[in-house]
Design a protein around this motif. Structure first.
Motif, short mmCIF file in Angstrom:
data_model
loop_
_atom_site.label_atom_id
_atom_site.label_comp_id
_atom_site.label_asym_id
_atom_site.label_seq_id
_atom_site.Cartn_x
_atom_site.Cartn_y
_atom_site.Cartn_z
N LEU A 1 0.83 -1.21 0.00
CA LEU A 1 0.00 0.00 0.00
C LEU A 1 0.86 1.26 0.00
O LEU A 1 0.51 2.26 -0.62
N VAL B 1 -9.35 0.60 -0.56
CA VAL B 1 -8.99 -0.83 -0.54
C VAL B 1 -10.26 -1.65 -0.45
O VAL B 1 -11.14 -1.37 0.36
N ALA C 1 -4.77 -1.36 5.53
CA ALA C 1 -5.32 -0.09 5.03
C ALA C 1 -5.64 0.85 6.18
O ALA C 1 -5.37 2.06 6.10
N ILE D 1 -6.43 4.49 5.01
CA ILE D 1 -7.10 4.31 3.71
C ILE D 1 -8.49 3.72 3.95
O ILE D 1 -8.62 2.73 4.70
N VAL E 1 -11.84 1.43 3.62
CA VAL E 1 -11.96 0.01 3.31
C VAL E 1 -13.41 -0.33 2.99
O VAL E 1 -14.32 0.02 3.75
N HIS F 1 2.74 7.50 5.02
CA HIS F 1 1.81 7.39 3.89
C HIS F 1 1.43 8.75 3.33
O HIS F 1 1.04 8.85 2.15
#
Length: 602
Positions: free
Chosen positions: A97, A105, A119, A124, A126, A457
């Motif tokens: 990722l 995701v 994630a 991120i 989901v 990230h």
């Protein structure tokens, strides 16, 4: 404006057949790819990977750890999951990722939690697609709550798959998206030919009725023994009926037991056995009836829907999604209570004695199309895609509005969870292609700083650091280098700055042991910058400042420059004379001064 990126994680990728969950994810990826940049991640090479490639989808093969206890959860499933996360079993997916930085995701099946955990560590969103129903014999609450904790959307392929979540009062995240099919991929124009050709191959006359059982893999939960028991009850009553068993053997002992029962019955000649194949349009047209005696709560029951699509009469146990399919399409008369093998035989006899109806077969196809066809599927998916797009846009706007977390530029970072190291430079992070590249550029393992996954990230991922050509596109943007000659250069972007000595290198905070030797042609390809000379050392500067402070002050008034504020003139005061106490012994110098004064007085 670039499209949002989506990564879809498949729990398996079989090499002999594609499961219903794999087909579901393949169709989903194909539809999403019209609005998102999609990448399908599979744990191994197999048929799903081949199918995705043929459809033009981006694919990655990467290990995906599964947690099978999620399907039959116990009270300790939450502890097991947390222990796996604390051991960083999802670290490989975190790396993936970080490299690809998707905006969303998608994970499929209840046993595939690690992509969701990875994630969430990076912030991120989901979407978790539930394609099976957790065992009703176990306490599903811990697994259900864990999924709710890590998922932003929970999408079920049937109400049966969503029932455990509704039982826990978790309704705000739930959506329903049943499977579908592409009619053109089933080649309906070939069905009549396929029927005649396959029946001739299996030795079944056109006038004989064929009752089929189909499963990609043959194991006890799919109820093959119940099908055989039903067939043996029907054989004496209906002489012309034939029985077809389609599937691949996964449990050799179980299959041998089933075959012995058929052989002992005296009706072996009325049974036909073939292997499963993914081109179902070669199998279903030959049948007249499809029987699905599943002994587990099916997440959906695609076999029943396929039977209806091909216009067949379907008989099924009430098992999870199978019940929904037959009731929704007006075929509830084909339902039998799960495990009632006598009732299954009676239902089969009832359907066999009824007059065959082509109108009924057409009605089955029509009802299946209306309830589960592609138009209905796209309408349901469009609502979900709109939510996905809104969330992705909001997160992108939030990232653009907030500054990057403060990290040292030209330094190496990694997260505690994952193994990949990244060089931070120019507001981006660059992964090292390999440990060889890391060491080639004279980095040391002690150089690596740890930072939280979500912070790392935030930095966009750029070109990996490697030794590949073109060299200057893959090297660190700032580094020490030399060619075949003695001169060492500081490489910065597309320029090279020569040092005059090792001392000048050290004075600027660089370590001469970090010099990388590269081909001369790579050096000369860069524009030559100014020479980096030596500067005065700190000790020399300190000595100069000290001498300046010790310089005597003039007795005259200090000259004041025009426009400057007049300072108070400093004069050196003589120290006051000390009187020597008789009780104390004067120093040698004091004695000499006192003697001199006495001589002058005399």
């Amino acid at each position: 404006m670039s499209r949002p990126k989506v990564m879809l994680f498949s729990h398996i990728c079989g090499d002999s057949f594609i499961t219903g969950a794999e087909k579901y994810l393949l169709v989903l990826a194909g539809e999403l790819s019209q609005h998102f940049d999609c990448t399908l991640v599979v744990p191994a090479e197999g048929l799903l990977l081949q199918e995705a490639g043929q459809r033009g989808l981006n694919t990655i093969v990467h290990p995906i750890p599964l947690v099978w206890s999620m399907f039959k959860p116990e009270g300790s499933v939450t502890k097991e999951l947390e222990e796996k996360i604390s051991r960083h079993e999802h670290g490989g997916i975190v790396n993936l990722l970080h490299m690809h930085q998707p905006d969303l995701v998608i994970t499929n099946t209840i046993v595939n939690p690690m992509p969701a955990a990875a994630a969430k560590a990076l912030g991120i969103p989901v979407a978790w697609f539930i394609t099976e129903k957790a065992s009703a014999e176990r306490d599903t609450a811990p697994a259900v709550r864990w999924i709710d904790r890590y998922a932003d959307w929970i999408i079920g392929i049937s109400e049966a798959t969503l029932q455990p979540f509704r039982a826990e009062g978790l309704t705000s995240k739930l959506s329903l998206l049943p499977p579908t099919w592409r009619k053109e991929e089933l080649h309906p124009e070939q069905w009549t030919y396929n029927r005649l050709q396959r029946r001739a191959e299996w030795g079944i006359a056109p006038e004989q009725r064929l009752v089929g059982y189909i499963s990609s893999s043959l194991h006890p939960e799919k109820g093959l023994e119940h099908f055989i028991y039903m067939a043996l009850k029907v054989c004496p009553a209906v002489p012309d009926v034939q029985f077809l068993i389609i599937g691949n053997t996964t449990d050799k002992d179980y299959m041998e037991r089933c075959e012995r029962r058929i052989q002992a019955s005296g009706y072996t000649h009325r049974f036909h056995r073939v292997s499963f194949e993914s081109n179902i349009e070669m199998l279903y047209p030959a049948m007249d009836f499809v029987v699905i005696p599943s002994l587990i709560e099916e997440g959906f029951g695609m076999t029943a829907l396929e039977g209806l699509i091909f216009g067949k009469t379907v008989i099924s146990y009430r098992a999870g999604g199978l019940d929904e399919i037959l009731r929704t399409t007006g075929n509830a008369s084909g339902l039998v209570e799960k495990g009632d093998v006598i009732g299954l035989a009676m239902k089969m006899l009832e359907k066999l004695t009824a007059a065959p109806s082509e109108l009924g077969n057409q009605a089955n196809r029509r009802e299946a199309e209306e309830a589960f066809g592609f138009d209905t599927y796209r309408l349901r998916l469009s609502r979900l895609m709109h939510q996905f797009q809104l969330r992705c846009a909001a997160l992108t706007a939030e990232r653009m509005a907030s500054p990057l977390p403060p990290l040292w530029m030209n330094a190496v970072y990694k997260s505690p969870t994952a193994s990949a190291a990244f060089l931070i430079e120019n507001g981006v992070k660059r992964p090292f292609r390999s440990s060889e590249a890391f060491l080639f550029y004279k980095y040391r393992w002690g150089d690596i700083h740890e930072v939280h996954d979500a912070v790392l990230h935030r930095y966009p991922t750029s070109i990996p650091v490697s030794m590949e050509a073109p060299f200057h596109s893959h090297r660190p943007s700032v580094m020490l280098a030399k060619g075949s000659g003695p001169t060492v250069y500081l490489l910065m972007e597309h320029r090279r700055f020569p040092f005059v000595s090792v001392r000048s290198i050290r004075q600027r905070g660089w370590d001469p042991e970090r010099i990388v030797t590269i081909p001369d042609k790579e050096l000369t390809a860069l524009e030559l910058g100014g020479t980096l000379t030596e500067t005065a050392s700190p000790s020399v500067k300190r000595a100069r400042r000290k001498r300046k402070k010790q310089r005597p002050v003039s007795r005259r008034k200090a000259q004041v420059r025009p426009g400057k504020r007049k300072r108070k003139t400093l004069t050196r005061k003589r120290p006051a004379k000390k009187r020597l106490s008789g009780s104390k012994k004067a120093s040698g110098r004091s004695k000499r001064k006192a003697a001199g004064r006495r001589r002058k007085a005399a």
